[in-house]
Design a protein around this motif. Structure first.
Motif, PDB file in Angstrom:
ATOM      1  N   GLY A 161       0.939  -1.025  -0.007  1.00  0.00           N
ATOM      2  CA  GLY A 161       0.033   0.053  -0.022  1.00  0.00           C
ATOM      3  C   GLY A 161       0.687   1.262   0.029  1.00  0.00           C
ATOM      4  N   ALA A 162       2.034   1.204   0.769  1.00  0.00           N
ATOM      5  CA  ALA A 162       3.144   2.274   0.869  1.00  0.00           C
ATOM      6  C   ALA A 162       3.388   2.585  -0.540  1.00  0.00           C
ATOM      7  CB  ALA A 162       3.912   2.182   1.868  1.00  0.00           C
ATOM      8  N   ALA A 163       3.973   1.525  -1.199  1.00  0.00           N
ATOM      9  CA  ALA A 163       4.522   1.982  -2.402  1.00  0.00           C
ATOM     10  C   ALA A 163       3.595   2.320  -3.435  1.00  0.00           C
ATOM     11  CB  ALA A 163       5.247   0.502  -3.171  1.00  0.00           C
ATOM     12  N   CYS A 164       2.217   1.870  -3.531  1.00  0.00           N
ATOM     13  CA  CYS A 164       1.358   2.268  -4.215  1.00  0.00           C
ATOM     14  C   CYS A 164       0.873   3.797  -4.109  1.00  0.00           C
ATOM     15  CB  CYS A 164       0.064   1.531  -4.052  1.00  0.00           C
ATOM     16  SG  CYS A 164      -0.247  -0.225  -4.797  1.00  0.00           S
ATOM     17  N   ALA A 165       1.046   4.118  -2.758  1.00  0.00           N
ATOM     18  CA  ALA A 165       0.805   5.412  -2.486  1.00  0.00           C
ATOM     19  C   ALA A 165       1.716   6.492  -3.154  1.00  0.00           C
ATOM     20  CB  ALA A 165       0.622   5.679  -1.033  1.00  0.00           C
ATOM     21  N   ARG A 166       2.938   5.914  -3.070  1.00  0.00           N
ATOM     22  CA  ARG A 166       4.019   7.008  -3.604  1.00  0.00           C
ATOM     23  C   ARG A 166       3.729   6.968  -5.250  1.00  0.00           C
ATOM     24  NH1 ARG A 166      10.480   6.281  -3.520  1.00  0.00           N
ATOM     25  NH2 ARG A 166       9.917   4.578  -4.998  1.00  0.00           N
ATOM     26  N   LEU A 196       2.584  -0.830 -11.753  1.00  0.00           N
ATOM     27  CA  LEU A 196       1.501  -1.534 -12.464  1.00  0.00           C
ATOM     28  C   LEU A 196       0.078  -0.892 -12.062  1.00  0.00           C
ATOM     29  CD1 LEU A 196       2.729  -5.408 -12.823  1.00  0.00           C
ATOM     30  CD2 LEU A 196       2.878  -3.502 -14.479  1.00  0.00           C
ATOM     31  N   ILE A 197      -0.224  -0.880 -10.947  1.00  0.00           N
ATOM     32  CA  ILE A 197      -1.345  -0.342 -10.372  1.00  0.00           C
ATOM     33  C   ILE A 197      -1.377   1.063 -10.813  1.00  0.00           C
ATOM     34  CG2 ILE A 197      -2.614   0.466  -8.484  1.00  0.00           C
ATOM     35  CD1 ILE A 197      -2.900  -2.661  -8.488  1.00  0.00           C
ATOM     36  N   ILE A 238      -2.882  -8.354  -9.082  1.00  0.00           N
ATOM     37  CA  ILE A 238      -2.328  -6.985  -9.408  1.00  0.00           C
ATOM     38  C   ILE A 238      -3.085  -6.631 -10.476  1.00  0.00           C
ATOM     39  CG2 ILE A 238      -0.446  -5.478  -9.575  1.00  0.00           C
ATOM     40  CD1 ILE A 238       1.503  -7.367  -9.122  1.00  0.00           C
ATOM     41  N   GLY A 239      -3.957  -5.672 -10.175  1.00  0.00           N
ATOM     42  CA  GLY A 239      -4.889  -4.975 -11.392  1.00  0.00           C
ATOM     43  C   GLY A 239      -6.390  -4.823 -10.824  1.00  0.00           C
ATOM     44  N   LEU A 240      -7.086  -4.259 -11.861  1.00  0.00           N
ATOM     45  CA  LEU A 240      -8.673  -3.965 -11.724  1.00  0.00           C
ATOM     46  C   LEU A 240      -9.110  -5.311 -11.419  1.00  0.00           C
ATOM     47  CD1 LEU A 240     -10.470  -1.545 -12.008  1.00  0.00           C
ATOM     48  CD2 LEU A 240     -10.675  -2.375 -14.613  1.00  0.00           C
ATOM     49  N   LEU A 241     -10.301  -5.232 -10.522  1.00  0.00           N
ATOM     50  CA  LEU A 241     -11.128  -6.325 -10.188  1.00  0.00           C
ATOM     51  C   LEU A 241     -12.097  -6.714 -11.304  1.00  0.00           C
ATOM     52  CD1 LEU A 241     -12.141  -5.674  -6.362  1.00  0.00           C
ATOM     53  CD2 LEU A 241     -10.959  -7.511  -7.236  1.00  0.00           C
ATOM     54  N   PRO A 242     -12.252  -8.005 -11.472  1.00  0.00           N
ATOM     55  CA  PRO A 242     -13.095  -8.185 -12.575  1.00  0.00           C
ATOM     56  C   PRO A 242     -14.461  -7.584 -12.374  1.00  0.00           C
ATOM     57  CG  PRO A 242     -12.334 -10.306 -11.407  1.00  0.00           C
ATOM     58  CD  PRO A 242     -11.763  -8.953 -10.677  1.00  0.00           C
ATOM     59  N   GLY A 243     -14.949  -7.060 -13.560  1.00  0.00           N
ATOM     60  CA  GLY A 243     -16.332  -6.338 -13.133  1.00  0.00           C
ATOM     61  C   GLY A 243     -16.315  -4.905 -12.779  1.00  0.00           C
ATOM     62  N   SER A 244     -15.161  -4.614 -12.280  1.00  0.00           N
ATOM     63  CA  SER A 244     -15.149  -3.047 -11.474  1.00  0.00           C
ATOM     64  C   SER A 244     -14.474  -2.050 -12.475  1.00  0.00           C
ATOM     65  CB  SER A 244     -14.399  -3.318 -10.212  1.00  0.00           C
ATOM     66  OG  SER A 244     -14.311  -1.986  -9.898  1.00  0.00           O
ATOM     67  N   SER A 245     -14.928  -0.733 -12.076  1.00  0.00           N
ATOM     68  CA  SER A 245     -14.194   0.393 -13.255  1.00  0.00           C
ATOM     69  C   SER A 245     -13.705   1.095 -12.203  1.00  0.00           C
ATOM     70  CB  SER A 245     -15.346   1.076 -13.739  1.00  0.00           C
ATOM     71  OG  SER A 245     -16.271   1.713 -13.083  1.00  0.00           O
ATOM     72  N   SER A 246     -13.664   0.930 -10.692  1.00  0.00           N
ATOM     73  CA  SER A 246     -13.053   1.682  -9.626  1.00  0.00           C
ATOM     74  C   SER A 246     -12.320   0.810  -8.635  1.00  0.00           C
ATOM     75  CB  SER A 246     -14.128   2.717  -9.051  1.00  0.00           C
ATOM     76  OG  SER A 246     -14.839   1.917  -8.156  1.00  0.00           O
ATOM     77  N   LEU A 247     -12.164  -0.327  -8.557  1.00  0.00           N
ATOM     78  CA  LEU A 247     -11.674  -0.964  -7.443  1.00  0.00           C
ATOM     79  C   LEU A 247     -10.269  -1.672  -8.057  1.00  0.00           C
ATOM     80  CD1 LEU A 247     -14.791  -2.347  -5.606  1.00  0.00           C
ATOM     81  CD2 LEU A 247     -13.575  -0.207  -5.353  1.00  0.00           C
ATOM     82  N   TRP A 248      -8.982  -1.464  -7.435  1.00  0.00           N
ATOM     83  CA  TRP A 248      -8.015  -2.118  -7.738  1.00  0.00           C
ATOM     84  C   TRP A 248      -7.618  -3.103  -6.537  1.00  0.00           C
ATOM     85  CZ3 TRP A 248      -9.512   2.017 -10.394  1.00  0.00           C
ATOM     86  CH2 TRP A 248      -9.112   2.158 -11.909  1.00  0.00           C
ATOM     87  N   VAL A 249      -6.993  -4.077  -6.885  1.00  0.00           N
ATOM     88  CA  VAL A 249      -6.294  -4.891  -5.874  1.00  0.00           C
ATOM     89  C   VAL A 249      -4.933  -5.223  -5.881  1.00  0.00           C
ATOM     90  CG1 VAL A 249      -6.874  -7.027  -6.733  1.00  0.00           C
ATOM     91  CG2 VAL A 249      -6.753  -6.933  -4.214  1.00  0.00           C
ATOM     92  N   ALA A 250      -3.981  -5.116  -5.060  1.00  0.00           N
ATOM     93  CA  ALA A 250      -2.709  -5.601  -4.957  1.00  0.00           C
ATOM     94  C   ALA A 250      -2.253  -6.460  -3.699  1.00  0.00           C
ATOM     95  CB  ALA A 250      -1.757  -4.208  -4.828  1.00  0.00           C
ATOM     96  N   ALA A 251      -2.300  -7.975  -3.869  1.00  0.00           N
ATOM     97  CA  ALA A 251      -2.186  -8.609  -2.526  1.00  0.00           C
ATOM     98  C   ALA A 251      -1.847  -9.991  -3.195  1.00  0.00           C
ATOM     99  CB  ALA A 251      -3.875  -8.946  -2.026  1.00  0.00           C
ATOM    100  N   GLY A 252      -1.496 -10.802  -2.198  1.00  0.00           N
ATOM    101  CA  GLY A 252      -1.054 -12.302  -2.346  1.00  0.00           C
ATOM    102  C   GLY A 252       0.212 -12.432  -2.911  1.00  0.00           C
ATOM    103  N   PHE A 253       1.194 -11.815  -2.566  1.00  0.00           N
ATOM    104  CA  PHE A 253       2.634 -11.917  -2.963  1.00  0.00           C
ATOM    105  C   PHE A 253       3.508 -12.930  -2.227  1.00  0.00           C
ATOM    106  CE2 PHE A 253       0.988  -7.632  -3.738  1.00  0.00           C
ATOM    107  CZ  PHE A 253       1.616  -7.193  -5.062  1.00  0.00           C
ATOM    108  N   GLU A 254       2.817 -13.728  -1.322  1.00  0.00           N
ATOM    109  CA  GLU A 254       3.479 -14.864  -0.521  1.00  0.00           C
ATOM    110  C   GLU A 254       4.788 -14.376   0.142  1.00  0.00           C
ATOM    111  OE1 GLU A 254       6.086 -17.374  -0.216  1.00  0.00           O
ATOM    112  OE2 GLU A 254       4.665 -18.806   0.661  1.00  0.00           O
ATOM    113  N   GLY A 255       6.235 -14.842  -0.407  1.00  0.00           N
ATOM    114  CA  GLY A 255       7.381 -14.452   0.362  1.00  0.00           C
ATOM    115  C   GLY A 255       8.074 -13.410  -0.516  1.00  0.00           C
TER     116      GLY A 255
END
Ligand code: FAD
Length: 372
Positions: A15-20, A350-351, A321-338
């Motif tokens: 989230g911090a990297a996305c904000a910047r 990318l976001i 990493i990207g726009l949620l399916p079917g959405s025009s305003s919601l992006w997700v960046a998660a699931g990076f494991e290790g």
């Protein structure tokens, strides 16, 4: 200059990297963090901080490569004890089979333009004298490194704030709708774009998440030694480590030891499919024992802290990493494991490219949250 109003949910490293990345493009950014401050909670607070080009699969390698490049060239101002140090990674082989695997990895890395040196026999001990003398070789990636992720997240947020972003801490988002986040106390906030970067539970906030690759918890145990104990200079990892990182086995233990510029060693690592609970002293013992097999003497070093953390592992091993399916305003960046510390700045780019309709610097399709 854009006046897009953007909410980033989560003040971990991603989230911090996305904000910047977003505020740099002129976005009017507000970070919403449930905890006391950026980088103090979740996987970011629990991780090791190895910045590594992992060649387990070609798309992931590109994301690591971009992440490492950005940490090397574009890290926010940080205390030298916490910032990126080019320690290099040394993958170690116990036998010919392990060395053959490393040799194939060296070929793949060379094809991708990554500097890596196969070290055989004495060359391994010239590079890292503390290693056990019965190892037969290793693979050195000299441009990999280490950093302290909680401080890096705080520094990214500090830089974002200097550019105009704001952060609201101790505020939990309970649900997300198109162009709106809702808080625990019932208040809500609207935005042109919302980036859900809340780690392990991100999909619980995402409407339509049943159409996304699921995310599962994967626990890890770590320990850190006292100052004055840093007997290695590379981040050293056993060659079989990636298998544990990808597999769905019940439990995996592998040697991964990170040198900190505070003259300490962070000793790992384990993987098992569950949320982090209390310390399992048998498991911790096995981790130290495994490290001792590669770095004789490490088991006798004084340890000041042991802890557990949870990696957010997607079902196919790739982050979302990207726009949620079917959405025009919601992006997700998660699931990076290790690999989330390594990959955070790349995911952020990318976001940001997607939100600002720019040409992405690498192909984003492998990380499409709606992929099958
Ligand atoms: C043991 C271990 C070792 C690791 N080692 C490495 C390594 O060496 N190298 C590497 O690259 N990666 C490593 N990782 C992985 C890395 O730590 C993670 O991939 C990365 O930190 C994920 O960051 P994140 O921002 O996505 O999630 P998190 O760090 O979990 O951050 C999520 C943030 O969102 C906040 N939040 C959650 N829910 C809400 C809500 N509803 N409302 C508001 N805020 C919310 C949380 O408080 C938290 O601050 C390791 C992980 C573990 C557990």
């Amino acid at each position: 200059m854009s006046t897009l109003r953007i909410i980033v949910v989560g003040g971990g490293i991603v989230g911090a990297a996305c904000a910047r990345s977003l505020v740099r493009r002129g976005g009017q950014v507000e970070i919403i963090e449930a905890g006391d401050g950026p980088g103090l909670h979740g996987a970011t607070a629990a991780g090791m901080g190895h910045i590594v080009v992992n060649d387990a699969e070609p798309a992931g390698l590109q994301l690591c490569l971009l992440g490492r490049k950005l940490w090397r060239e574009d890290a926010p101002p940080m205390n030298p004890d916490d910032g990126f140090i080019e320690s290099g990674t040394l993958w170690m082989a116990e036998d010919q089979h392990g060395l053959d695997n490393l040799s194939r990895a060296a070929d793949r890395l060379a094809t991708a333009g990554v500097t890596a040196h196969l070290l055989e026999g004495a060359a391994l001990f010239d590079a890292e004298p503390a290693l056990s003398r019965d190892l037969i070789g290793g693979l050195q990636l000299p441009q990999d490194g280490v950093l302290y992720a909680p401080a890096a997240a705080a520094a990214l947020v500090a830089e974002s704030r200097r550019l105009g972003a704001t952060i609201r801490c101790r505020t939990r988002v309970t649900s997300v709708e198109e162009n709106r986040v809702v808080f625990a106390h019932g208040e809500s906030m609207v935005a042109d774009a919302i980036v859900i970067a809340s780690g392990l539970d991100a999909l619980e906030l995402c409407p339509g998440s049943e159409n996304c690759i699921p995310i599962h918890p994967r626990e890890g145990h770590l320990a850190i030694t006292t100052r004055g104990t840093c007997i290695i200079s590379h981040h050293v990892v056993e060659a079989g480590y990636q298998k544990g990182a990808q597999g769905e086995e019940d439990e995996a233990v592998a040697c991964a030891v990170l040198p900190r510029s505070t003259d300490q060693l962070c000793i790992g690592s384990s993987r098992r499919p569950r949320r982090a609970g209390g310390l399992d002293s048998d498991l911790m013992e096995r981790i130290i024992h495994r490290a001792e097999r590669f770095i004789p003497g490490i088991a006798g070093l004084p340890i000041i802290r042991k802890w557990t953390g949870t990696r957010a592992a997607s079902a196919d091993g790739r982050p979302l990493i990207g726009l949620l399916p079917g959405s025009s305003s919601l992006w997700v960046a998660a699931g990076f494991e290790g690999l989330g510390i390594t990959q955070a700045p790349a995911a952020a780019e990318l976001i940001a490219a997607s939100i600002f309709d720019e040409e992405p610097v690498i192909d984003p399709t492998p990380w499409d949250p709606g992929r099958n």
